[in-house]
Design a protein around this motif. Structure first.
Motif, PDB file in Angstrom:
ATOM      1  N   LEU A 117       0.824  -1.208   0.000  1.00  0.00           N
ATOM      2  CA  LEU A 117       0.000   0.000   0.000  1.00  0.00           C
ATOM      3  C   LEU A 117       0.861   1.263   0.000  1.00  0.00           C
ATOM      4  O   LEU A 117       0.491   2.273  -0.594  1.00  0.00           O
ATOM      5  CB  LEU A 117      -0.915  -0.003   1.232  1.00  0.00           C
ATOM      6  CG  LEU A 117      -2.054  -1.021   1.218  1.00  0.00           C
ATOM      7  CD1 LEU A 117      -2.718  -1.082   2.585  1.00  0.00           C
ATOM      8  CD2 LEU A 117      -3.074  -0.691   0.144  1.00  0.00           C
ATOM      9  N   LEU A 118       2.021   1.201   0.655  1.00  0.00           N
ATOM     10  CA  LEU A 118       2.925   2.344   0.656  1.00  0.00           C
ATOM     11  C   LEU A 118       3.410   2.628  -0.760  1.00  0.00           C
ATOM     12  O   LEU A 118       3.479   3.799  -1.184  1.00  0.00           O
ATOM     13  CB  LEU A 118       4.119   2.074   1.575  1.00  0.00           C
ATOM     14  CG  LEU A 118       5.170   3.190   1.668  1.00  0.00           C
ATOM     15  CD1 LEU A 118       4.537   4.479   2.161  1.00  0.00           C
ATOM     16  CD2 LEU A 118       6.327   2.772   2.579  1.00  0.00           C
ATOM     17  N   ASP A 119       3.731   1.568  -1.490  1.00  0.00           N
ATOM     18  CA  ASP A 119       4.141   1.733  -2.889  1.00  0.00           C
ATOM     19  C   ASP A 119       3.009   2.350  -3.703  1.00  0.00           C
ATOM     20  O   ASP A 119       3.232   3.246  -4.533  1.00  0.00           O
ATOM     21  CB  ASP A 119       4.515   0.384  -3.509  1.00  0.00           C
ATOM     22  CG  ASP A 119       5.721  -0.260  -2.853  1.00  0.00           C
ATOM     23  OD1 ASP A 119       6.561   0.477  -2.306  1.00  0.00           O
ATOM     24  OD2 ASP A 119       5.806  -1.506  -2.876  1.00  0.00           O
ATOM     25  N   LEU A 120       1.798   1.879  -3.476  1.00  0.00           N
ATOM     26  CA  LEU A 120       0.638   2.384  -4.208  1.00  0.00           C
ATOM     27  C   LEU A 120       0.414   3.863  -3.906  1.00  0.00           C
ATOM     28  O   LEU A 120       0.104   4.647  -4.815  1.00  0.00           O
ATOM     29  CB  LEU A 120      -0.615   1.586  -3.826  1.00  0.00           C
ATOM     30  CG  LEU A 120      -1.911   1.986  -4.533  1.00  0.00           C
ATOM     31  CD1 LEU A 120      -1.805   1.720  -6.032  1.00  0.00           C
ATOM     32  CD2 LEU A 120      -3.097   1.223  -3.944  1.00  0.00           C
ATOM     33  N   ASP A 121       0.603   4.236  -2.654  1.00  0.00           N
ATOM     34  CA  ASP A 121       0.429   5.634  -2.261  1.00  0.00           C
ATOM     35  C   ASP A 121       1.430   6.527  -2.987  1.00  0.00           C
ATOM     36  O   ASP A 121       1.083   7.606  -3.488  1.00  0.00           O
ATOM     37  CB  ASP A 121       0.607   5.756  -0.748  1.00  0.00           C
ATOM     38  CG  ASP A 121       0.201   7.128  -0.223  1.00  0.00           C
ATOM     39  OD1 ASP A 121      -0.737   7.723  -0.801  1.00  0.00           O
ATOM     40  OD2 ASP A 121       0.808   7.603   0.747  1.00  0.00           O
ATOM     41  N   GLU A 122       2.675   6.082  -3.069  1.00  0.00           N
ATOM     42  CA  GLU A 122       3.715   6.855  -3.753  1.00  0.00           C
ATOM     43  C   GLU A 122       3.422   6.968  -5.242  1.00  0.00           C
ATOM     44  O   GLU A 122       3.559   8.040  -5.842  1.00  0.00           O
ATOM     45  CB  GLU A 122       5.078   6.202  -3.530  1.00  0.00           C
ATOM     46  CG  GLU A 122       5.548   6.262  -2.078  1.00  0.00           C
ATOM     47  CD  GLU A 122       6.842   5.517  -1.860  1.00  0.00           C
ATOM     48  OE1 GLU A 122       7.305   4.841  -2.810  1.00  0.00           O
ATOM     49  OE2 GLU A 122       7.391   5.602  -0.745  1.00  0.00           O
ATOM     50  N   VAL A 123       3.005   5.872  -5.832  1.00  0.00           N
ATOM     51  CA  VAL A 123       2.696   5.869  -7.266  1.00  0.00           C
ATOM     52  C   VAL A 123       1.481   6.748  -7.555  1.00  0.00           C
ATOM     53  O   VAL A 123       1.419   7.411  -8.600  1.00  0.00           O
ATOM     54  CB  VAL A 123       2.447   4.426  -7.765  1.00  0.00           C
ATOM     55  CG1 VAL A 123       1.821   4.430  -9.158  1.00  0.00           C
ATOM     56  CG2 VAL A 123       3.747   3.648  -7.787  1.00  0.00           C
ATOM     57  N   ALA A 124       0.522   6.768  -6.631  1.00  0.00           N
ATOM     58  CA  ALA A 124      -0.691   7.554  -6.830  1.00  0.00           C
ATOM     59  C   ALA A 124      -0.379   9.036  -6.977  1.00  0.00           C
ATOM     60  O   ALA A 124      -0.965   9.731  -7.818  1.00  0.00           O
ATOM     61  CB  ALA A 124      -1.658   7.329  -5.673  1.00  0.00           C
ATOM     62  N   TYR A 125       0.550   9.528  -6.178  1.00  0.00           N
ATOM     63  CA  TYR A 125       0.948  10.936  -6.268  1.00  0.00           C
ATOM     64  C   TYR A 125       1.660  11.211  -7.586  1.00  0.00           C
ATOM     65  O   TYR A 125       1.413  12.229  -8.251  1.00  0.00           O
ATOM     66  CB  TYR A 125       1.845  11.306  -5.082  1.00  0.00           C
ATOM     67  CG  TYR A 125       1.079  11.656  -3.838  1.00  0.00           C
ATOM     68  CD1 TYR A 125       0.550  12.936  -3.647  1.00  0.00           C
ATOM     69  CD2 TYR A 125       0.862  10.716  -2.839  1.00  0.00           C
ATOM     70  CE1 TYR A 125      -0.163  13.257  -2.507  1.00  0.00           C
ATOM     71  CE2 TYR A 125       0.141  11.025  -1.691  1.00  0.00           C
ATOM     72  CZ  TYR A 125      -0.368  12.294  -1.539  1.00  0.00           C
ATOM     73  OH  TYR A 125      -1.082  12.619  -0.408  1.00  0.00           O
ATOM     74  N   GLU A 126       2.557  10.316  -7.981  1.00  0.00           N
ATOM     75  CA  GLU A 126       3.273  10.477  -9.254  1.00  0.00           C
ATOM     76  C   GLU A 126       2.304  10.375 -10.430  1.00  0.00           C
ATOM     77  O   GLU A 126       2.439  11.089 -11.418  1.00  0.00           O
ATOM     78  CB  GLU A 126       4.368   9.410  -9.376  1.00  0.00           C
ATOM     79  CG  GLU A 126       5.539   9.597  -8.440  1.00  0.00           C
ATOM     80  CD  GLU A 126       6.276  10.908  -8.697  1.00  0.00           C
ATOM     81  OE1 GLU A 126       6.470  11.252  -9.891  1.00  0.00           O
ATOM     82  OE2 GLU A 126       6.636  11.594  -7.726  1.00  0.00           O
ATOM     83  N   PHE A 127       1.346   9.486 -10.305  1.00  0.00           N
ATOM     84  CA  PHE A 127       0.360   9.284 -11.363  1.00  0.00           C
ATOM     85  C   PHE A 127      -0.439  10.561 -11.596  1.00  0.00           C
ATOM     86  O   PHE A 127      -0.643  10.985 -12.746  1.00  0.00           O
ATOM     87  CB  PHE A 127      -0.572   8.136 -10.972  1.00  0.00           C
ATOM     88  CG  PHE A 127      -1.458   7.659 -12.086  1.00  0.00           C
ATOM     89  CD1 PHE A 127      -1.069   6.608 -12.898  1.00  0.00           C
ATOM     90  CD2 PHE A 127      -2.696   8.251 -12.322  1.00  0.00           C
ATOM     91  CE1 PHE A 127      -1.885   6.151 -13.926  1.00  0.00           C
ATOM     92  CE2 PHE A 127      -3.512   7.802 -13.341  1.00  0.00           C
ATOM     93  CZ  PHE A 127      -3.109   6.756 -14.149  1.00  0.00           C
ATOM     94  N   LYS A 128      -0.873  11.189 -10.510  1.00  0.00           N
ATOM     95  CA  LYS A 128      -1.644  12.416 -10.632  1.00  0.00           C
ATOM     96  C   LYS A 128      -0.804  13.538 -11.236  1.00  0.00           C
ATOM     97  O   LYS A 128      -1.288  14.337 -12.054  1.00  0.00           O
ATOM     98  CB  LYS A 128      -2.172  12.837  -9.265  1.00  0.00           C
ATOM     99  CG  LYS A 128      -3.082  14.063  -9.320  1.00  0.00           C
ATOM    100  CD  LYS A 128      -3.602  14.437  -7.954  1.00  0.00           C
ATOM    101  CE  LYS A 128      -4.503  15.663  -8.053  1.00  0.00           C
ATOM    102  NZ  LYS A 128      -5.006  16.094  -6.715  1.00  0.00           N
ATOM    103  N   LYS A 129       0.467  13.583 -10.854  1.00  0.00           N
ATOM    104  CA  LYS A 129       1.355  14.626 -11.350  1.00  0.00           C
ATOM    105  C   LYS A 129       1.597  14.477 -12.858  1.00  0.00           C
ATOM    106  O   LYS A 129       1.581  15.455 -13.609  1.00  0.00           O
ATOM    107  CB  LYS A 129       2.688  14.556 -10.602  1.00  0.00           C
ATOM    108  CG  LYS A 129       3.632  15.716 -10.912  1.00  0.00           C
ATOM    109  CD  LYS A 129       4.957  15.521 -10.203  1.00  0.00           C
ATOM    110  CE  LYS A 129       4.776  15.471  -8.683  1.00  0.00           C
ATOM    111  NZ  LYS A 129       6.090  15.351  -7.990  1.00  0.00           N
ATOM    112  N   LYS A 130       1.780  13.226 -13.301  1.00  0.00           N
ATOM    113  CA  LYS A 130       2.092  12.990 -14.715  1.00  0.00           C
ATOM    114  C   LYS A 130       0.859  12.924 -15.604  1.00  0.00           C
ATOM    115  O   LYS A 130       0.856  13.414 -16.731  1.00  0.00           O
ATOM    116  CB  LYS A 130       2.884  11.691 -14.848  1.00  0.00           C
ATOM    117  CG  LYS A 130       4.273  11.752 -14.249  1.00  0.00           C
ATOM    118  CD  LYS A 130       4.993  10.420 -14.413  1.00  0.00           C
ATOM    119  CE  LYS A 130       6.385  10.478 -13.808  1.00  0.00           C
ATOM    120  NZ  LYS A 130       7.112   9.180 -13.950  1.00  0.00           N
TER     121      LYS A 130
END
Length: 242
Positions: A117-130
């Motif tokens: 879930l920590l990985d998913l949280d980090e990816v979620a922020y990057e996903f929104k940014k990109k």
């Protein structure tokens, strides 16, 4: 409905229906229908006070809450997904030793860097940014999924209510993550999906439930006791559901 009749809802189809009917057979209670197996109503031989109604498991939860159904066999997951005012009117009398499954979060096998879930949280922020949008999660369990993610501090996501095969959402490009029920994981694997290591949202199984609005109905406690006396797995501290 007739106040002298005890209405029992059983699953309308599938393995849950078969297992539910086995309970009556083992207690030598013969269920019959006037119009054959496809009949939505049934009766118990020599027990005119009991009426069987075959309902979808979700519909049974709502009917229990309203008092239209007195007793039902349905899924713990469906109860917990329902609104709080619905849950308040329902009693779990017994957990049954069938219909066991897990509600889980799963992602594409291609996301090899996302394991927790920590990985998913980090990816979620990057996903929104990109991408300029939130990660989409397809599910038939929006309330449970959202509450679980919020409890883990994850908020950058969008819930999409699934109306069909949730497992196909990722390959179809309509979602990046799914939340779905699985028993063996085979269907997830067949769709190239992988469960997050800490992505277990809820353990579920079929339960014997009753309506709080029916507690004073004559004969209902006797029927509940018959169900509770069936040879099911007892509740222990280690196996108790949240």
């Amino acid at each position: 409905m007739n106040n002298n009749i005890i209405n029992i809802a059983l699953p309308a189809k599938g393995r849950l229906r078969e297992k539910s009917l086995e309970i009556f057979k083992k207690k030598k209670l013969q269920i019959y229908s006037e119009r054959g197996e496809r009949d939505l109503f049934g009766y118990v031989k020599n027990h005119p006070e009991i009426k069987i109604i075959y309902l979808h498991a979700r519909e049974a939860i709502e009917s229990l809450s309203q008092g239209n159904i007195d007793i039902a066999i349905s899924g713990y997951d469906l109860l917990k997904e329902s609104e709080a005012n619905i849950q308040r009117n329902i009693i779990i009398n017994k957990r049954l030793n069938f219909g066991r499954a897990d509600l889980v979060l799963a992602i594409s096998e291609l996301w090899i860097d996302v394991q927790t879930l920590l990985d998913l949280d980090e990816v979620a922020y990057e996903f929104k940014k990109k991408k300029g949008r939130l990660i989409r999660i397809s599910t038939k369990y929006p309330a449970l999924t959202q509450a679980f993610l919020y409890s883990k501090g994850i908020s950058q996501f969008q819930i999409l209510r699934s109306l069909g095969s949730t497992e196909a959402a990722v390959q179809a490009g309509t979602a990046e993550v799914i939340s779905d029920i699985t028993s063996s994981g085979a269907t997830l694997k067949a769709n190239n999906l992988r469960i997050l290591k800490d992505g277990l949202i809820l353990k579920t199984e079929a339960c014997l439930m009753s309506s709080k609005l029916s507690l004073k109905k004559k004969g209902i406690n006797k029927i509940i006791k018959i169900g509770r006396a069936h040879v099911w797995t007892p509740v222990t501290r280690s196996s108790r559901m949240p």
